[in-house]
Design an enzyme around this catalytic site. Structure first.
Site, PDB file in Angstrom:
ATOM      1  N   ASP A   1       0.841  -1.197   0.000  1.00 43.54           N
ATOM      2  CA  ASP A   1       0.000   0.000   0.000  1.00 43.54           C
ATOM      3  C   ASP A   1       0.878   1.249   0.000  1.00 43.54           C
ATOM      4  O   ASP A   1       2.058   1.202   0.364  1.00 43.54           O
ATOM      5  CB  ASP A   1      -0.929   0.014   1.217  1.00 43.54           C
TER       6      ASP A   1
ATOM      7  N   GLU B   1       0.026  -1.049   5.916  1.00 50.93           N
ATOM      8  CA  GLU B   1       1.113  -0.625   6.807  1.00 50.93           C
ATOM      9  C   GLU B   1       1.105   0.869   7.035  1.00 50.93           C
ATOM     10  O   GLU B   1       1.410   1.359   8.131  1.00 50.93           O
ATOM     11  CB  GLU B   1       2.462  -1.066   6.226  1.00 50.93           C
TER      12      GLU B   1
END
Length: 381
Positions: free
Chosen positions: A87, A148
């Site tokens: 991400d 994350e």
């Protein structure tokens, strides 16, 4: 040149460049689960072609899937966990503004530095092993996390559980300060401060109101004042919202606070301070929630030994490796180090500008950093 050398696949910076281009071109902001899953699809397809044993955990609570791939060798024995996230903080469409392009040694692109470049290096190292027909002494598990950048709320438990199954953790977060790898990180805390006052007409009955915004303004100064550079403590009020109209004394105000601390004891101290703040404004109610989001990641003897091994390998490759101690940014390496598994972080590409509109990686780092990852996998026992 012997026969083995002639048959050894080439580690190609150009091939790495093209692979990173494909990964960066699939935009995957943390909050867009479908976009993150498109990225996971691409990574999974590549790993499956290499024969990896795939396990994919469906996302929950609006986040993307967690992708795990294990080498065909080594069985279920403890080995190496290579930890990456797919991400980014950049929204869909950023690729139009921050185009993927190379200018000399600099390669631009959203998420290229943090951390699709490093995540791809891990994939490339595995691909190289398969092309060469080689196995590593230990089994290797590659884990790709979907959220994350927002604190890994759904993947933390799986990260910690997977780390405890392994002997080492290698994290492909970007290198720091000219190529340094990370052997410790500050702990991260997150808090929400909510204030409720009393609404009133701002003109006709101003005196009846109790402004939540006014009270929050004073608390913001108190919170920001907790920063102590000498002790390695920072506090940041990063998001504020409040009020319902310009002609209404605001009843509600909310602020979100980021805390960074160098060690667990300081974390406990600061959590107590922040949770205990009160307002001296009459007639308002203060509610504070939150706590430590990532535990401190502190260099110990096992981490120092793992770093020394990486430093030796880097010297063999042809560059000097240094470590960056107590960086302020958190990562999933905080979780794995805190559960006692030797963790080496910052093994990704070198560059700068994480989360910005000039995010970049250095082309010259692609080949040596890929070699370092490959040699770590080949030599850890």
């Amino acid at each position: 040149m012997n026969e083995a050398s002639r048959n050894e696949p080439v580690i190609s910076a150009e091939e790495i460049f093209e692979g990173i281009r494909q990964w960066v071109s699939i935009e995957s902001p943390s909050t867009d689960a479908a976009a993150v899953n498109r990225m996971a699809d691409h990574v999974q397809d590549g790993l499956a072609r290499l024969g990896a044993i795939i396990e994919r955990t469906p996302g929950r609570d609006g986040w993307g899937d967690i992708l795990k791939a294990r080498t065909q060798w080594g069985g279920d024995g403890p080995g190496i966990l290579v930890l990456s996230h797919i991400d980014t903080v950049h929204p869909i469409g950023m690729i139009e503004k921050l185009r993927f392009e190379r200018q000399g040694d600099v390669v631009f692109g959203p998420g290229i530095y943090d951390m699709k470049g490093g995540a791809y290096l891990a994939f490339y190292a595995y691909q190289h092993l398969m092309r060469a027909g080689r196995q590593t002494p230990l089994p290797v598990t590659f884990m790709f996390v979907p959220e994350e950048e927002v604190g890994s709320p759904t993947s933390r438990a799986l990260i910690e559980a997977e780390a405890l199954k392994n002997k080492y953790v290698l994290v492909t977060e970007p290198a720091r300060d000219g190529g340094k790898i990370v052997t410790s990180r500050k702990g991260v805390g997150r808090f929400v401060v909510e204030i409720e006052g009393r609404p009133a007409h701002a003109g006709a009955r101003h005196e009846d109101g109790r402004s939540a915004v006014r009270a929050m303004a004073k608390l913001i100064l108190e919170l920001e004042g907790m920063t102590d550079y000498d002790r390695g403590i920072t506090t940041n009020v990063g998001l504020i919202s409040g009020g319902t109209g310009v002609n209404v004394v605001p009843q509600f105000c909310t602020a979100e606070v980021d805390l960074r601390v160098p060690d667990a004891a300081t974390g406990e101290e600061m959590v107590a301070r922040i949770l205990g703040i009160t307002s001296d404004e009459p007639g308002v109610k203060v509610t504070v929630t939150g706590g430590m989001n990532r535990p401190p990641y502190q260099k110990d003897e096992k981490i120092a030994k793992l770093f020394d091994h990486a430093k030796m390998l880097a010297a063999e490759i042809g560059f000097e490796l240094e470590d960056c101690v107590v960086t302020g940014g958190g990562s999933d390496g905080n979780f794995t180090a805190a559960v006692g598994v030797p963790t080496l972080d910052g093994l990704g590409v070198d560059g700068k500008g994480a989360h910005t509109d000039y995010e970049q990686a250095y082309y010259s780092s692609f080949e040596p950093r890929a070699r370092l990852m490959l040699r770590m996998l080949e030599t850890l026992t």
